[in-house]
Scaffold this motif. Structure first.
Motif, short mmCIF file in Angstrom:
data_model
loop_
_atom_site.label_atom_id
_atom_site.label_comp_id
_atom_site.label_asym_id
_atom_site.label_seq_id
_atom_site.Cartn_x
_atom_site.Cartn_y
_atom_site.Cartn_z
N ASP A 138 0.83 -1.21 0.00
CA ASP A 138 0.00 0.00 0.00
C ASP A 138 0.86 1.26 0.00
O ASP A 138 0.45 2.30 -0.51
CB ASP A 138 -0.92 0.00 1.23
CG ASP A 138 -1.92 -1.15 1.19
OD1 ASP A 138 -2.82 -1.11 0.33
OD2 ASP A 138 -1.76 -2.09 1.98
N GLU A 192 -6.27 4.54 -3.33
CA GLU A 192 -7.46 4.15 -2.58
C GLU A 192 -7.28 4.42 -1.09
O GLU A 192 -8.18 4.90 -0.40
CB GLU A 192 -7.75 2.67 -2.83
CG GLU A 192 -8.95 2.14 -2.07
CD GLU A 192 -9.10 0.64 -2.26
OE1 GLU A 192 -10.07 0.08 -1.71
OE2 GLU A 192 -8.24 0.02 -2.94
N ARG A 193 -6.10 4.08 -0.57
CA ARG A 193 -5.81 4.33 0.86
C ARG A 193 -5.75 5.83 1.16
O ARG A 193 -6.27 6.30 2.17
CB ARG A 193 -4.49 3.67 1.23
CG ARG A 193 -4.46 2.16 1.13
CD ARG A 193 -5.08 1.51 2.33
NE ARG A 193 -4.83 0.07 2.36
CZ ARG A 193 -5.24 -0.74 3.33
NH1 ARG A 193 -5.92 -0.25 4.37
NH2 ARG A 193 -4.97 -2.03 3.29
N ARG A 195 -7.16 8.31 -0.33
CA ARG A 195 -8.48 8.96 -0.36
C ARG A 195 -9.23 8.79 0.96
O ARG A 195 -10.00 9.66 1.37
CB ARG A 195 -9.31 8.40 -1.52
CG ARG A 195 -8.89 8.93 -2.88
CD ARG A 195 -10.01 8.75 -3.90
NE ARG A 195 -9.65 9.42 -5.15
CZ ARG A 195 -9.29 8.79 -6.27
NH1 ARG A 195 -9.22 7.46 -6.27
NH2 ARG A 195 -8.98 9.47 -7.35
N ARG A 196 -8.98 7.68 1.63
CA ARG A 196 -9.67 7.45 2.90
C ARG A 196 -9.04 8.22 4.04
O ARG A 196 -9.74 8.73 4.92
CB ARG A 196 -9.67 5.94 3.23
CG ARG A 196 -10.67 5.14 2.42
CD ARG A 196 -11.04 3.85 3.14
NE ARG A 196 -9.88 3.00 3.38
CZ ARG A 196 -9.46 2.06 2.52
NH1 ARG A 196 -10.10 1.87 1.38
NH2 ARG A 196 -8.41 1.32 2.80
N VAL A 197 -7.70 8.28 4.07
CA VAL A 197 -7.04 8.79 5.28
C VAL A 197 -6.69 10.28 5.21
O VAL A 197 -6.64 10.95 6.24
CB VAL A 197 -5.78 7.97 5.61
CG1 VAL A 197 -6.12 6.49 5.75
CG2 VAL A 197 -4.67 8.16 4.56
N HIS A 200 -8.68 13.07 6.99
CA HIS A 200 -8.79 12.95 8.44
C HIS A 200 -7.44 13.14 9.16
O HIS A 200 -7.34 12.87 10.35
CB HIS A 200 -9.37 11.59 8.80
CG HIS A 200 -10.67 11.30 8.10
ND1 HIS A 200 -11.83 11.99 8.36
CD2 HIS A 200 -10.97 10.42 7.12
CE1 HIS A 200 -12.80 11.55 7.59
NE2 HIS A 200 -12.31 10.58 6.82
N GLU A 220 -4.96 0.48 9.55
CA GLU A 220 -5.97 -0.25 8.77
C GLU A 220 -5.47 -1.63 8.34
O GLU A 220 -6.18 -2.37 7.69
CB GLU A 220 -6.32 0.53 7.50
CG GLU A 220 -7.06 1.83 7.72
CD GLU A 220 -7.42 2.51 6.41
OE1 GLU A 220 -8.25 3.43 6.44
OE2 GLU A 220 -6.87 2.10 5.35
#
Length: 465
Positions: A138, A192-193, A195-197, A200, A220
């Motif tokens: 990742d 993808e990772r 975009r999530r973190v 925040h 994660e």
């Protein structure tokens, strides 16, 4: 051109792994009004070096995140990069988020690079991207071991040697500061990772740090790989003028090593300055205090220097340039220049031309075997083959409003201290008598004389005394 807005089709079709170059910073510690990415190294802005490495690595068209002096960066980069604006200087985490928000579904990974890390070699970038793809990680970080790690984030590992995080120096414990493995900031991240973190990430004053995305991805259950750069000097970041000077010295060393390996003799590397864009042929000798700049191309068996500057010029085989300046000019085979001459832009010398001491040429073409030995100005002229230009010759090419050309035919002879007032033509085989001011054409094989007739007055000096 300004920074692009909206998610255009070029970004959506950018490919699997997209290089993202962060170039928005002010460079406060440089104590400059110039954006850090625009400071020069080896004659080129820092960001240019990074883009060249991306191109040589075959990674496609990069995204460049701009902010401070974005218009100047846009003008410099033109169509070579897709520009994304970071509206406010909110740190590396925010900068990467601005780029990620623009990426389309075809993009799976981003290679994060920094405009202030200009010495990164293309093969090292390929290694990082290849390791990332083959491992399925990742995140793949580029780290290095620094003898003096001050100023860098430290890589934290667990007992099994797995990466468990990055700690910035100001937040590190004494034990963590003793770690010599540092984060270069360069790495490949799964989009993808990110975009999530990224939305925040915690704020530290007005900034969010990309390094903290690593901890969130590890939390994660994400996989992290590491590629270690064996030479820390190639991944150094530039934050101060001192570090810029250190990078300049290292870049010069790398460039001269390339020339030496290619069969070029560099008499004194410590006093020889060559831009990385310069090419020099085998068995050429470069003497001390020589500066080779820009897109200069030098052939084989040349003799360059000492005390010589050559900028954006092409020199054929066997050329000699001694203690002179050559700018945007073309020098033919076995031509000779200097000492103490100046070839200004637009000068073209054919083979076997000899330009001696204190001669200035501008926008002038000189034919095969012609000579200008001493103290002359030759501007806006076409000079034929086997022409002799006497000492003190001046081509008077400017009438106060416009420049005019002079044409000198093959095998003409221009006597010393002659003024050729343009526009004028000296025919093939013609002679111009020494001390003449020529304002009309001189036909082929004729003698042009334009000076007052001498008169001697016997006894005049004695009477005056």
């Amino acid at each position: 051109m300004g920074p692009e807005t909206g998610a255009g089709p070029e970004l959506r079709a950018a490919g699997e792994t997209v290089p993202v170059v962060l170039a928005a910073g002010l460079g406060t510690r440089m104590n400059s009004r110039l954006a850090k990415a625009l400071h020069e190294l080896g004659g080129q802005p820092l960001v240019e070096h990074v883009l060249r490495a991306v191109q040589e690595a075959g990674l496609g068209r990069p995204v460049v995140v701009v902010g401070y002096q974005k218009e100047r960066l846009a003008e410099l980069l033109e169509e070579r990069a897709l520009l994304v604006e970071q509206p406010a200087m909110h740190g590396t985490g925010d900068a990467v988020m601005q780029a990620v928000e623009r990426l389309g579904p075809a993009v799976t990974d981003v290679l994060v690079l920094y405009a202030d890390c200009p010495l990164i070699p293309a093969d090292l970038l390929r290694r990082v991207v290849t390791r990332h793809r083959e491992s399925g990680a990742d995140v793949t970080l580029l780290t290095t071991l620094m003898p003096d790690p001050r100023g860098y984030g430290r890589i934290l590992r667990d007992a099994a040697g797995r990466v468990r995080g990055i700690v910035e120096e100001r937040e590190a414990t004494p034990e963590e500061r003793a770690v010599h493995e540092v984060n270069t900031g360069i790495g490949v991240w799964r989009v993808e990772r990110l975009r999530r973190v990224l939305p925040h990430l915690p704020w530290h004053g007005e900034e969010r740090y990309l390094t903290e995305a690593l901890g969130a991805i590890l939390a994660e259950g994400g996989q992290v790989e590491v590629v270690e750069a064996e030479d820390p000097g190639l991944v150094m970041g530039i934050n101060t003028r001192r570090e810029l000077a250190q990078a300049e010295a290292r870049l010069r060393e790398l460039t001269l090593e390339r020339l030496l390996a290619a069969g070029v003799t560099v008499v004194d590397p410590a006093t020889t300055y060559v831009d990385p864009t310069v090419e020099v042929g085998q068995d050429t000798i470069i003497y001390p205090l020589t500066f080779l700049r820009g897109r200069t191309r030098i052939g084989r068996e040349c003799r360059i220097g000492p005390m010589t500057t050559i900028v954006d010029s092409r020199l054929a085989d066997g050329v000699t340039v001694q203690q002179s300046v050559v700018e945007s000019s073309v020098l033919g085979t076995k031509s000779r220049v200097g000492p103490f001459s100046h070839l200004r832009p637009g000068t073209r010398l054919d083979r076997d031309v000899a330009i001696g001491n204190f001669v200035e040429l501008k926008n002038t073409q000189v034919g095969i075997g012609s000579k200008a030995g001493h103290h002359s100005y030759l501007g806006d002229a076409t000079i034929g083959s086997r022409v002799n230009i006497g000492a003190g010759t001046v081509i008077v090419n400017f009438d106060g409003k416009e420049k005019h050309r002079t044409f000198i035919g093959d095998q003409a002879f221009i006597g010393c201290n002659s003024n050729l007032v343009s526009p004028v033509e000296i025919g093939a085989g013609a002679y111009v008598a020494a001390g003449s001011t020529i304002t009309q054409n001189v036909p082929a094989d004729a003698l042009g004389i334009a000076r007052a007739r001498q008169e001697n007055k016997p006894g005049w000096s004695a009477r005056r005394r």
